[in-house]
Scaffold this active site. Structure first.
Site, PDB file in Angstrom:
ATOM      1  N   PRO A 120       0.795  -1.205   0.000  1.00 28.32           N
ATOM      2  CA  PRO A 120       0.000   0.000   0.000  1.00 28.32           C
ATOM      3  C   PRO A 120       0.841   1.273   0.000  1.00 28.32           C
ATOM      4  CG  PRO A 120      -0.360  -1.316   1.998  1.00 28.32           C
ATOM      5  CD  PRO A 120       0.733  -1.945   1.240  1.00 28.32           C
ATOM      6  N   GLU A 121       0.550   2.144  -0.922  1.00 23.41           N
ATOM      7  CA  GLU A 121       1.074   3.504  -0.900  1.00 23.41           C
ATOM      8  C   GLU A 121      -0.126   4.396  -0.578  1.00 23.41           C
ATOM      9  OE1 GLU A 121       3.626   4.310  -4.315  1.00 23.41           O
ATOM     10  OE2 GLU A 121       4.011   2.178  -4.546  1.00 23.41           O
TER      11      GLU A 121
END
Length: 488
Positions: A2-3
């Site tokens: 996840p960014e």
DNA sequence: AAGCCGCCCTGTAGGC
DNA sequence: TGCCTACAGGGCGGCT
């Protein structure tokens, strides 16, 4: 992994699912994951209600009543999901928040990198090291050109690790750094303090644009990301370099390379993103568009503002004047029949030799394209030496003639096909069939738009078209050119 | 002080 | 088939 866009997607999903829910009790199955130690962590959360879920960078902030906040970082593989309380738990479930309504909020994380910190609301920005020094969010409001210019000037770091550093800009990870560097034509190893002002501006715009598009697409699913509803994100379908090693660059066709920069897998186009040994402050804008699209009008408009124009058609004529190596090569390949009595090239004769003859056309291109590229590159170098701020490379076949990797940004003048057809028939007094044939012989408009940085819509009045160009000049930092023209 | 590197973890892909 | 190594990469601590 996840960014920011994936974390934001999770935040939105969780808000819909558990906002207002109350915790009955908590199970901690992997002790190192939480802080303070599990006994205190569980005790503090007992009976608390989730009032809101916020986000800062890649951190989730669960807000509970009684001034309690849980800071949660998913790191590589962390996921939340909501299940009935009696659903069987999976192998990598590490924390379970049993809710009073018979459901359970579960945290799973195969690699156990994620962390949860419980603390008094308001103290997190001081007590969590990552939050304390975190840079601005990648939005138009928070991430200003002034700020970018300031931090870039101060750092000798390679741009890739510079952008991965959350203290500079919040929320970017490996995927979006590769993508935005490709969009901005910056080599991942380019030192931050050697990046010209116009590229910093491009990069800022691209970061803001890319992150907001990715959020709209519910994030990127690579490896294992899924939303709080267990769905995959959609944005991976829009990646231009990440995971595309060996595939042709969308913009110029050169195969994408993969290397390692700062211990991270790094994807880039070696042609579009060449390392700049002596960075140039001159920005070259590639201008293209379909036949009769209005490109020439836009080009003329730039000229009235004092912007030098490199005209691809003119260069193509110059490289085959009598006595040039270009004309000699063409004569040797196609014979004396293409030379007129006065020694100049007989364009009509040459045209009929290559028209509808792919092999002959390829031979002609093999002679012409390198000569044109060399001449154009030389002209660009001259302007760079003079520190001219903006140069327009006007090329009707920018993509077809491999000019895309020579320029810093691409502007496409666009026109719906029916209007284009009408304008072409009126301009050249041709039949509909003939005009259509010429339109169809070019790279389709939507393909050009896909590879463009800016699209100018020329379906309205001339004034409306010019207004779009003025807007671009202003936003790209060339407003001084506009003032100069007004005074002249 | 800025910048670099190894570590935390586990699953999977690829080589032999 | 199985064993081994490399790789995936966010953030932090420790080192220069």
């Amino acid at each position: 992994m996840p960014e920011l866009p994936e974390v934001e997607t999770v935040r939105r999903g969780l808000t819909r699912l558990v906002e207002g829910a109350t915790i009955d009790h908590v199970d901690v199955l992997y002790e190192k994951m939480v802080d303070p130690e599990p006994e205190s962590f569980k005790e503090q959360l007992k009976g608390k209600t989730i009032e809101a879920i916020d986000r800062r960078g890649k951190y989730l902030l669960f807000r509970f009543n009684d001034d309690l906040t849980m800071v949660s970082h998913l790191r590589m593989e962390g996921k939340y999901d909501v299940q009935p309380d009696d659903a069987p738990i999976t192998k990598h479930t590490h924390v379970i928040f049993h809710l009073t309504d018979g459901r359970a909020l579960r945290y799973t994380d195969t690699r156990k990198f994620g962390r949860m910190n419980l603390l008094k609301t308001g103290t997190e920005s001081q007590l969590i090291a990552g939050l304390k020094k975190m840079g601005p969010e990648p939005t138009a409001e928070a991430l200003t050109v002034d700020y970018m210019t300031k931090i870039f000037a101060k750092s000798k770091k390679a741009i890739k690790p510079f952008l991965l550093d959350q203290n500079n800009i919040a929320g970017l990870g490996n995927i979006y750094v590769d993508e935005t560097l490709w969009m901005s034509r910056i080599n991942p190893l380019q030192h931050a303090n050697t990046i010209p002002a116009f590229r910093i501006r491009q990069l800022r715009d691209n970061i803001i644009k890319e992150i907001s598009h990715a959020i709209s697409g519910h994030g990127t699913t690579v490896h294992s990301f899924s939303t709080a509803y267990g769905e995959a994100g959609q944005f991976q379908n829009q990646l231009n370099v990440y995971g595309r090693k060996g595939e042709p660059c969308v913009r110029c066709g050169t195969p994408i390379e993969k290397t390692k920069v700062a211990q991270r897998g790094t994807h880039f186009c070696p042609a579009c993103q060449a390392l700049q040994e002596i960075p140039s402050e001159t920005m070259v804008l590639g201008l293209t568009g379909g036949i009769a699209s209005g490109k020439s009008m836009v080009s003329a408009f730039f000229k009235t503002h004092g912007v030098p124009i490199i005209d691809a058609d003119q260069v193509a004529r110059e490289v085959v004047v009598p006595g040039s190596t270009g004309l000699t090569q063409i004569q040797q390949t196609f014979g004396w029949q293409i030379i007129q009595p006065d020694g100049t090239l007989d364009r009509k004769a040459l045209g009929s030799l290559v028209f509808g003859q792919p092999e002959a056309l390829a031979k002609l291109n093999a002679i012409m394209l390198p000569l044109i590229q060399a001449a154009v590159t030389a002209q660009m170098a001259t302007y760079r030496k003079q520190n001219v701020p903006l140069v327009v490379y006007d090329a009707p076949t920018l993509f077809e003639s491999k000019g895309a990797s020579l320029v810093d940004e691409i502007m496409v003048v666009s026109l719906p096909e029916d209007i284009q057809l009408a304008r072409l028939m009126a301009r050249d007094q041709t039949t509909e069939a003939d005009a259509m044939k010429r339109i169809k012989s070019q790279l389709p408009l939507d393909e050009k738009i896909k590879r463009a940085d800016i699209v100018i819509d020329n379906s309205g009045t001339v004034e409306k078209t010019k207004a779009q160009v003025v807007k671009w000049l202003d936003e790209a930092g060339f407003s001084t050119l506009l003032n100069t023209a007004k005074q002249a």
